[in-house]
Write an enzyme that holds these catalytic residues in place. Structure first.
Site, PDB file in Angstrom:
ATOM      1  N   PHE A  89       0.806  -1.215   0.000  1.00 40.69           N
ATOM      2  CA  PHE A  89       0.000   0.000   0.000  1.00 40.69           C
ATOM      3  C   PHE A  89       0.843   1.270   0.000  1.00 40.69           C
ATOM      4  O   PHE A  89       0.348   2.351  -0.194  1.00 40.69           O
ATOM      5  CB  PHE A  89      -0.945  -0.002   1.204  1.00 40.69           C
ATOM      6  CG  PHE A  89      -1.931  -1.126   1.151  1.00 40.69           C
ATOM      7  CD1 PHE A  89      -2.935  -1.137   0.206  1.00 40.69           C
ATOM      8  CD2 PHE A  89      -1.830  -2.188   2.026  1.00 40.69           C
ATOM      9  CE1 PHE A  89      -3.840  -2.179   0.134  1.00 40.69           C
ATOM     10  CE2 PHE A  89      -2.738  -3.237   1.962  1.00 40.69           C
ATOM     11  CZ  PHE A  89      -3.745  -3.236   1.019  1.00 40.69           C
TER      12      PHE A  89
ATOM     13  N   HIS B  28       0.032  -2.712  13.459  1.00 39.24           N
ATOM     14  CA  HIS B  28      -0.852  -1.720  12.835  1.00 39.24           C
ATOM     15  C   HIS B  28      -2.299  -2.192  12.758  1.00 39.24           C
ATOM     16  O   HIS B  28      -3.086  -1.690  11.972  1.00 39.24           O
ATOM     17  CB  HIS B  28      -0.344  -1.351  11.435  1.00 39.24           C
ATOM     18  CG  HIS B  28       0.884  -0.493  11.468  1.00 39.24           C
ATOM     19  ND1 HIS B  28       1.828  -0.484  10.466  1.00 39.24           N
ATOM     20  CD2 HIS B  28       1.334   0.385  12.403  1.00 39.24           C
ATOM     21  CE1 HIS B  28       2.803   0.359  10.778  1.00 39.24           C
ATOM     22  NE2 HIS B  28       2.535   0.890  11.939  1.00 39.24           N
TER      23      HIS B  28
ATOM     24  N   THR C  29      10.577  -5.017   4.716  1.00 38.06           N
ATOM     25  CA  THR C  29      10.093  -3.690   5.099  1.00 38.06           C
ATOM     26  C   THR C  29      11.194  -2.665   4.864  1.00 38.06           C
ATOM     27  O   THR C  29      12.374  -2.945   5.071  1.00 38.06           O
ATOM     28  CB  THR C  29       9.627  -3.636   6.564  1.00 38.06           C
ATOM     29  OG1 THR C  29       9.416  -2.259   6.922  1.00 38.06           O
ATOM     30  CG2 THR C  29      10.645  -4.251   7.517  1.00 38.06           C
TER      31      THR C  29
END
Ligand SMILES: [Zn+2]
Length: 248
Positions: free
Chosen positions: A35, A122, A189
């Site tokens: 995203f 998250h 990440t």
């Protein structure tokens, strides 16, 4: 790269308690778009932080829910399956390691793969909660109507994903997981998002544990790590898997 992978493998063999940090790169092979990165869905909408915020949810819940469902492709959320990377982490657990996973992903795939100690830093797409009474509702309920309302209070539900402007509630718990670990492995990440990206510093400087990162691109935090691999995650994990499970 093979030598570094081999050394990471040695650390995984020696450590009993391993903490894994995961990001979007772990889920892309399950068909879930990143995203944030270039070409991802977030990226095409300059105002994403405005729409996917606590503020927008409170002031315009109808349109918030419409956009939320679009952005996260919520219709598909139940259909994604874990990939080799999720399975590898589960396999480590089956082989007797204590694996703590701290993930930025909201897709629930680590749990779906069978990993038992997962902290969803998250939040999760799987549920939404009533801000008035706290009741939690599953995805099926959320998808049933355009704007899901609490069955008791009739107020619009709030997704259990952390929105922009929401407080991060799991940071301390994440640090506690790291404190117990002997080795940290960071996967997929860019370590761009705060305060998640402070966790490797905590591991290295506060807990003095060795740490490794495998990511497709270099990150601003690479210099923290004892081992750095820039590679397709799937490829690196497959090598690691060979090292650990086939060359005993
Ligand atoms: Zn309620």
């Amino acid at each position: 790269m093979n030598q570094i992978i081999h050394e990471i493998g040695n650390h995984l063999k020696q450590a009993n308690h391993i903490v894994i940090l995961t990001g979007a790169g772990v889920s892309t092979d399950s068909g879930i778009p990143d995203f944030r990165s270039a070409g991802g869905i977030w990226d095409t909408d300059q105002t994403r932080e405005y729409y996917m915020s606590n503020h927008y949810y409170r002031n315009n819940p109808d349109d918030f829910w419409k956009k939320y469902k679009q952005i996260f492709q919520l219709k598909l959320a139940g259909e994604y399956e874990p990939n080799e990377i999720h399975d590898f982490l589960k396999r480590l657990e089956v082989e007797g390691k204590h694996i703590s996973i701290i993930t930025q992903n909201v897709d629930g795939l680590h749990t779906k793969a069978g990993s038992r100690h997962v902290l969803e830093y998250h939040g999760t797409l799987a549920t939404a909660s009533c801000p008035a009474c706290g009741d939690t509702y599953p995805l099926t309920y959320v998808m049933n109507t355009d704007i899901p309302l609490c069955g008791h209070c009739s107020v619009p539900l709030k997704p259990d994903v952390v929105l922009f402007g929401d407080p991060i509630t799991e940071h301390e718990k994440a640090e506690q997981m790291i404190e117990q670990a002997e080795f940290m492995l960071v996967l997929g990440t860019s370590l761009w998002v705060k305060p998640f990206n402070l966790l490797p510093e905590f591991a290295v400087y506060e807990c003095n544990i060795p740490a490794a990162i495998i990511n497709r691109e270099p990150t601003a935090k690479d210099n923290l790590f004892d081992f750095v691999v820039h590679s397709e995650l799937k490829k690196a994990i497959s090598k690691l898997q060979n090292d650990l499970f086939h060359n005993n």
